[in-house]
Design an enzyme around this catalytic site. Structure first.
Site, PDB file in Angstrom:
ATOM      1  N   ASP A  56       0.003   1.298 -10.390  1.00 42.62           N
ATOM      2  CA  ASP A  56       0.223   2.748 -10.535  1.00 42.62           C
ATOM      3  C   ASP A  56       0.729   3.052 -11.950  1.00 42.62           C
ATOM      4  O   ASP A  56       0.347   4.068 -12.547  1.00 42.62           O
ATOM      5  CB  ASP A  56       1.212   3.295  -9.485  1.00 42.62           C
ATOM      6  CG  ASP A  56       0.502   3.853  -8.244  1.00 42.62           C
ATOM      7  OD1 ASP A  56      -0.555   3.296  -7.857  1.00 42.62           O
ATOM      8  OD2 ASP A  56       0.990   4.841  -7.664  1.00 42.62           O
ATOM      9  N   ASP A  71      10.588  -6.968 -13.404  1.00 39.58           N
ATOM     10  CA  ASP A  71      11.292  -5.819 -13.996  1.00 39.58           C
ATOM     11  C   ASP A  71      11.010  -5.716 -15.490  1.00 39.58           C
ATOM     12  O   ASP A  71      10.744  -4.634 -16.028  1.00 39.58           O
ATOM     13  CB  ASP A  71      12.802  -5.858 -13.680  1.00 39.58           C
ATOM     14  CG  ASP A  71      13.457  -7.219 -13.895  1.00 39.58           C
ATOM     15  OD1 ASP A  71      12.740  -8.212 -14.149  1.00 39.58           O
ATOM     16  OD2 ASP A  71      14.704  -7.302 -13.806  1.00 39.58           O
ATOM     17  N   TYR A  73       2.983  -7.626   2.839  1.00 42.24           N
ATOM     18  CA  TYR A  73       2.025  -6.771   3.543  1.00 42.24           C
ATOM     19  C   TYR A  73       1.600  -7.305   4.906  1.00 42.24           C
ATOM     20  O   TYR A  73       0.886  -6.623   5.635  1.00 42.24           O
ATOM     21  CB  TYR A  73       0.780  -6.554   2.662  1.00 42.24           C
ATOM     22  CG  TYR A  73       0.965  -5.461   1.636  1.00 42.24           C
ATOM     23  CD1 TYR A  73       1.828  -5.640   0.557  1.00 42.24           C
ATOM     24  CD2 TYR A  73       0.295  -4.246   1.749  1.00 42.24           C
ATOM     25  CE1 TYR A  73       2.013  -4.638  -0.382  1.00 42.24           C
ATOM     26  CE2 TYR A  73       0.472  -3.238   0.814  1.00 42.24           C
ATOM     27  CZ  TYR A  73       1.333  -3.441  -0.250  1.00 42.24           C
ATOM     28  OH  TYR A  73       1.506  -2.431  -1.175  1.00 42.24           O
ATOM     29  N   LYS A 110       9.596 -12.618  -9.260  1.00 40.38           N
ATOM     30  CA  LYS A 110      11.036 -12.334  -9.258  1.00 40.38           C
ATOM     31  C   LYS A 110      11.741 -13.618  -8.833  1.00 40.38           C
ATOM     32  O   LYS A 110      12.563 -13.644  -7.912  1.00 40.38           O
ATOM     33  CB  LYS A 110      11.316 -11.161  -8.301  1.00 40.38           C
ATOM     34  CG  LYS A 110      12.706 -10.578  -8.388  1.00 40.38           C
ATOM     35  CD  LYS A 110      13.007  -9.838  -9.687  1.00 40.38           C
ATOM     36  CE  LYS A 110      14.490  -9.534  -9.792  1.00 40.38           C
ATOM     37  NZ  LYS A 110      14.867  -8.975 -11.105  1.00 40.38           N
ATOM     38  N   ASP A 146       0.846  -3.753  -6.493  1.00 42.86           N
ATOM     39  CA  ASP A 146       0.674  -2.351  -6.077  1.00 42.86           C
ATOM     40  C   ASP A 146       1.421  -1.442  -7.041  1.00 42.86           C
ATOM     41  O   ASP A 146       0.882  -0.441  -7.538  1.00 42.86           O
ATOM     42  CB  ASP A 146       1.205  -2.177  -4.647  1.00 42.86           C
ATOM     43  CG  ASP A 146       1.104  -0.743  -4.158  1.00 42.86           C
ATOM     44  OD1 ASP A 146       0.066  -0.108  -4.402  1.00 42.86           O
ATOM     45  OD2 ASP A 146       2.078  -0.253  -3.553  1.00 42.86           O
TER      46      ASP A 146
HETATM   47  C1  IPM Z   1      -3.148   0.775  -2.734  1.00 43.68           C
HETATM   48  C2  IPM Z   1      -2.359   1.540  -1.696  1.00 43.68           C
HETATM   49  C3  IPM Z   1      -2.150   0.713  -0.435  1.00 43.68           C
HETATM   50  C4  IPM Z   1      -1.386  -0.539  -0.824  1.00 43.68           C
HETATM   51  C5  IPM Z   1      -1.439   1.453   0.706  1.00 43.68           C
HETATM   52  C6  IPM Z   1      -2.232   2.662   1.158  1.00 43.68           C
HETATM   53  C7  IPM Z   1      -1.149   0.570   1.888  1.00 43.68           C
HETATM   54  O1  IPM Z   1      -1.150   1.967  -2.228  1.00 43.68           O
HETATM   55  O2  IPM Z   1      -4.283   0.353  -2.440  1.00 43.68           O
HETATM   56  O3  IPM Z   1      -2.668   0.610  -3.855  1.00 43.68           O
HETATM   57  O4  IPM Z   1      -0.160  -0.521  -0.924  1.00 43.68           O
HETATM   58  O5  IPM Z   1      -2.034  -1.551  -1.032  1.00 43.68           O
HETATM   59 MN    MN Z   2      -0.976   1.624  -4.357  1.00 41.62          MN
END
Ligand code: IPM
Ligand code: MN
Ligand code: NAD
Length: 349
Positions: A247, A219, A135, A186, A243
């Site tokens: 999700d 993975d 990042y 990884k 990240d």
């Molecule tokens: C999160 C988002 C951010 C990240 C993006 C918007 C840069 O996906 O906070 O999870 O990847 O950190």
């Molecule tokens: Mn995210």
């Protein structure tokens, strides 16, 4: 307690309005001394003024506020999302919010997307390193926009950065009576940077003999999060992997709209936000699920030492799910603001 509120873009505005209602209600119910100040930083503000965040913006956040609440940033009218990088990633880096705390807790069995699984199987926390990795935007493009283009994006892993997030994960486990920490990397393919993660993890784990330390390649972790999430208590990983797996964590909680997070630097002004983004197609339609944002406000109160208020909010969200006062993404038929109103009424009752 002074809170900076950055609603941001898209559904960030919709869900923040509901989290603000809930914070105001908590102030009335429990006397939590909350003072909210709204900051306009967003795509709209950037397109009007050319300013993403004012020059003193980070200092102001750090020095004038006890916490920051953010909705989401991202707008198709700003194709490179410069404002999102400056405001969100900027705050993470400039305020040194190194621990991205993302609890993955299923609040009701009916929301579980996995067959024959429920609350007992989905209850863990992820600590995502939040200040380095891929990042940091170290790299560059050579011969850009030609067939010979070279694009380099380095992954930065520092001893300090890796050490402090791994220590944070173990300290969290120890403080919360948790007995397992799993580190995901990884290191089989990324033999430089992730060897550092291996070394530090072993060193820190040895200081916590009562905690079972394990390792998974990222993975395999992704696979086990779906197949057998009940084995996890604390997961620690790098910025990008964190990240992605959070999700998946959002999905395990019923959907991305349920997931909350804190960007922490213990003892300093920290930032709280739902895990989801600005979901432009849903923006302004009163359909976005506000629960991730509302639960993020609870995480904020918990971090500010108002644990009872945080528990009250979580209980009200759980009650809304039981009462089916929910948005369509988790099976309900209510709008964003109706869900917020119901939770406020429940808190006041
Ligand atoms: C999160 C988002 C951010 C990240 C993006 C918007 C840069 O996906 O906070 O999870 O990847 O950190
Ligand atoms: Mn995210
Ligand atoms: P997103 O999280 O905005 O949406 C992905 C999908 O998840 C949506 O289409 C929707 O179906 C669902 N969803 C997300 N939140 C929901 C909610 N509260 N209620 C109901 N459904 C919900 O991710 P994206 O589409 O990849 O990104 C859109 C924009 O948001 C991009 O600009 C991205 O960079 C940005 N983003 C910002 C943040 C942040 O500010 N923290 C986080 C992630 C993405």
């Amino acid at each position: 307690m002074r809170i900076a509120v950055i609603a941001g873009d898209g559904i960030g505005k919709d869900v923040t309005a509901e989290a603000v209602k809930v914070l105001n209600a908590i102030g009335e119910v429990s006397g939590a001394p909350l003072e909210l100040e709204h900051l306009p930083w967003s795509a709209d503000y950037y397109l009007q003024s050319g300013i993403t965040i004012p020059p003193n913006g980070y200092d102001m956040l750090r020095d004038d506020f006890d916490a920051i609440f953010l909705g989401a940033l991202g707008d198709p009218r700003v194709p490179d999302n410069k404002h999102a990088r400056d405001i969100l990633l900027g705050a993470r880096f400039e305020l040194d919010l190194y621990a991205n705390y993302r609890p993955v807790k299923l609040l009701n069995d009916v929301l579980c997307p996995l067959k024959d699984r429920g609350r007992k199987d989905v209850n863990f926390v992820v600590f995502r390193e939040n200040t380095e990795g891929v990042y940091v935007s170290v790299g560059g493009r050579f011969k850009a926009n030609t067939p010979d283009e070279v694009a380099i994006q380095e992954e930065i892993n520092t001893f300090k950065g890796v050490d402090r997030i791994i220590r944070h994960a173990f300290a969290h486990a120890a403080a919360h009576g948790l007995t397992k920490v799993c580190m995901a990397d990884k290191s089989n393919a990324m033999q430089q940077g992730h060897a550092l993660w291996q070394r530090v993890f072993k060193t820190v784990a040895a200081e916590y003999p009562a905690i079972k330390a394990s390792h998974m390649y990222i993975d395999a972790l992704a696979m086990f999060l779906v197949k057998d999430p009940g084995q996890f208590e604390v997961i620690v990983t790098n910025n990008l992997f964190g990240d992605i797996v959070t999700d998946i964590g959002g999905a395990l909680q019923g959907g991305l709209g349920m997931a909350a997070s804190g960007n922490l630097h213990p003892g300093r002004t920290s930032l709280f936000e739902p895990v989801h983004g600005s979901a432009p197609p849903l923006a302004g339609k009163n359909v976005a699920n506000p629960m991730g944002a509302i639960l993020s406000s609870a995480l904020m109160l918990e971090t500010l030492g108002r644990e009872d208020d945080a528990k009250r909010i979580e209980a009200a969200v759980e009650a809304a799910i039981v009462a089916e006062e929910t948005t369509a993404d988790i099976g309900g038929s209510r709008g964003t603001s109706q869900v917020g109103d119901w939770i406020v009424a429940n808190l006041k009752a």
